[in-house]
Design a protein around this motif. Structure first.
Motif, short mmCIF file in Angstrom:
data_model
loop_
_atom_site.label_atom_id
_atom_site.label_comp_id
_atom_site.label_asym_id
_atom_site.label_seq_id
_atom_site.Cartn_x
_atom_site.Cartn_y
_atom_site.Cartn_z
N LEU A 11 0.83 -1.21 0.00
CA LEU A 11 0.00 0.00 0.00
C LEU A 11 0.86 1.27 0.00
CD1 LEU A 11 -2.86 -1.02 2.47
CD2 LEU A 11 -2.98 -0.76 -0.02
N LEU A 12 1.96 1.26 0.75
CA LEU A 12 2.86 2.41 0.75
C LEU A 12 3.52 2.58 -0.62
CD1 LEU A 12 4.54 2.15 4.26
CD2 LEU A 12 3.03 3.96 3.45
N LEU A 17 3.92 5.60 -5.71
CA LEU A 17 3.86 5.73 -7.16
C LEU A 17 2.83 6.76 -7.59
CD1 LEU A 17 4.20 2.00 -8.29
CD2 LEU A 17 5.88 3.84 -8.53
N LEU A 18 1.68 6.76 -6.95
CA LEU A 18 0.66 7.76 -7.27
C LEU A 18 1.13 9.17 -6.92
CD1 LEU A 18 -2.55 5.86 -6.10
CD2 LEU A 18 -1.84 6.35 -8.44
N THR A 19 1.83 9.29 -5.80
CA THR A 19 2.36 10.60 -5.40
C THR A 19 3.44 11.06 -6.35
OG1 THR A 19 1.85 10.06 -3.11
CG2 THR A 19 3.38 11.85 -3.49
N LEU A 20 4.28 10.15 -6.78
CA LEU A 20 5.33 10.50 -7.74
C LEU A 20 4.72 10.94 -9.07
CD1 LEU A 20 8.39 10.64 -8.06
CD2 LEU A 20 8.32 8.29 -8.88
N ALA A 21 3.66 10.28 -9.49
CA ALA A 21 2.97 10.69 -10.71
C ALA A 21 2.39 12.09 -10.56
CB ALA A 21 1.87 9.69 -11.06
N ARG A 22 1.85 12.38 -9.38
CA ARG A 22 1.31 13.72 -9.14
C ARG A 22 2.42 14.76 -9.12
NH1 ARG A 22 -2.80 16.66 -10.35
NH2 ARG A 22 -3.19 18.28 -8.85
N ALA A 23 3.57 14.41 -8.58
CA ALA A 23 4.69 15.36 -8.55
C ALA A 23 5.19 15.66 -9.96
CB ALA A 23 5.82 14.80 -7.70
N LEU A 24 5.17 14.67 -10.82
CA LEU A 24 5.64 14.88 -12.20
C LEU A 24 4.61 15.61 -13.05
CD1 LEU A 24 7.36 11.45 -12.86
CD2 LEU A 24 8.45 13.64 -12.36
N ALA A 25 3.32 15.37 -12.80
CA ALA A 25 2.28 15.94 -13.66
C ALA A 25 1.59 17.15 -13.03
CB ALA A 25 1.23 14.88 -13.97
N GLY A 26 2.02 17.54 -11.85
CA GLY A 26 1.35 18.64 -11.16
C GLY A 26 1.32 19.91 -11.99
N ARG A 32 3.42 20.28 -6.82
CA ARG A 32 4.64 19.49 -6.77
C ARG A 32 5.27 19.50 -5.38
NH1 ARG A 32 4.99 21.97 -12.01
NH2 ARG A 32 4.87 20.33 -13.59
N ILE A 33 5.23 20.64 -4.72
CA ILE A 33 5.78 20.74 -3.36
C ILE A 33 5.01 19.85 -2.40
CG2 ILE A 33 6.06 22.31 -1.39
CD1 ILE A 33 6.67 24.51 -3.47
N ASP A 37 6.33 16.51 -0.39
CA ASP A 37 6.19 16.40 1.05
C ASP A 37 5.49 15.09 1.42
OD1 ASP A 37 6.42 17.28 3.71
OD2 ASP A 37 4.38 18.06 3.67
N VAL A 38 4.45 14.74 0.68
CA VAL A 38 3.76 13.47 0.93
C VAL A 38 4.69 12.29 0.66
CG1 VAL A 38 1.87 11.99 0.12
CG2 VAL A 38 1.47 14.41 0.53
N LEU A 39 5.55 12.42 -0.37
CA LEU A 39 6.50 11.34 -0.66
C LEU A 39 7.48 11.15 0.48
CD1 LEU A 39 7.11 9.36 -2.93
CD2 LEU A 39 8.74 11.01 -3.83
N VAL A 40 7.95 12.24 1.08
CA VAL A 40 8.84 12.13 2.24
C VAL A 40 8.12 11.46 3.40
CG1 VAL A 40 10.06 13.47 4.00
CG2 VAL A 40 10.33 14.06 1.61
#
Length: 88
Positions: A11-12, A17-26, A32-33, A37-40
């Motif tokens: 689940l993590l 992966l979903l957070t990374l996709a959001r960071a790239l497509a934000g 992106r910030i 932060d959610v990725l950390v």
């Protein structure tokens, strides 16, 4: 408990992966910030689960420092974007 740890890691990983996709497509820098932060936070959660799985507590202070640095980094980046007045 092995099943619980495996499900937690899966689940993590999916959330990461979903957070990374959001960071790239934000569309904006603030998106992106927040995504970084959610990725950390997800990385800290994964390391914390690993600590619980191995039943070792010697690196809890390291996890707290990484979480604090992630928070301070996102706070600093958000203030920088706010001062510049641009979100894109």
């Amino acid at each position: 408990m092995t099943t619980v740890y495996t499900i937690t890691f899966v689940l993590l990983a999916v959330a990461g992966l979903l957070t990374l996709a959001r960071a790239l497509a934000g569309p904006t820098n603030l998106d992106r910030i927040v995504a970084l932060d959610v990725l950390v936070i997800l990385i800290v959660a994964g390391v914390t689960v690993e600590i619980g799985m191995r039943n070792e507590g010697w690196n809890i202070a390291l996890v707290a420092v990484v979480a604090l640095l992630g928070f301070l980094g996102s706070l600093t980046a958000a203030r920088l974007v706010e001062r510049r007045g641009t979100t894109r």
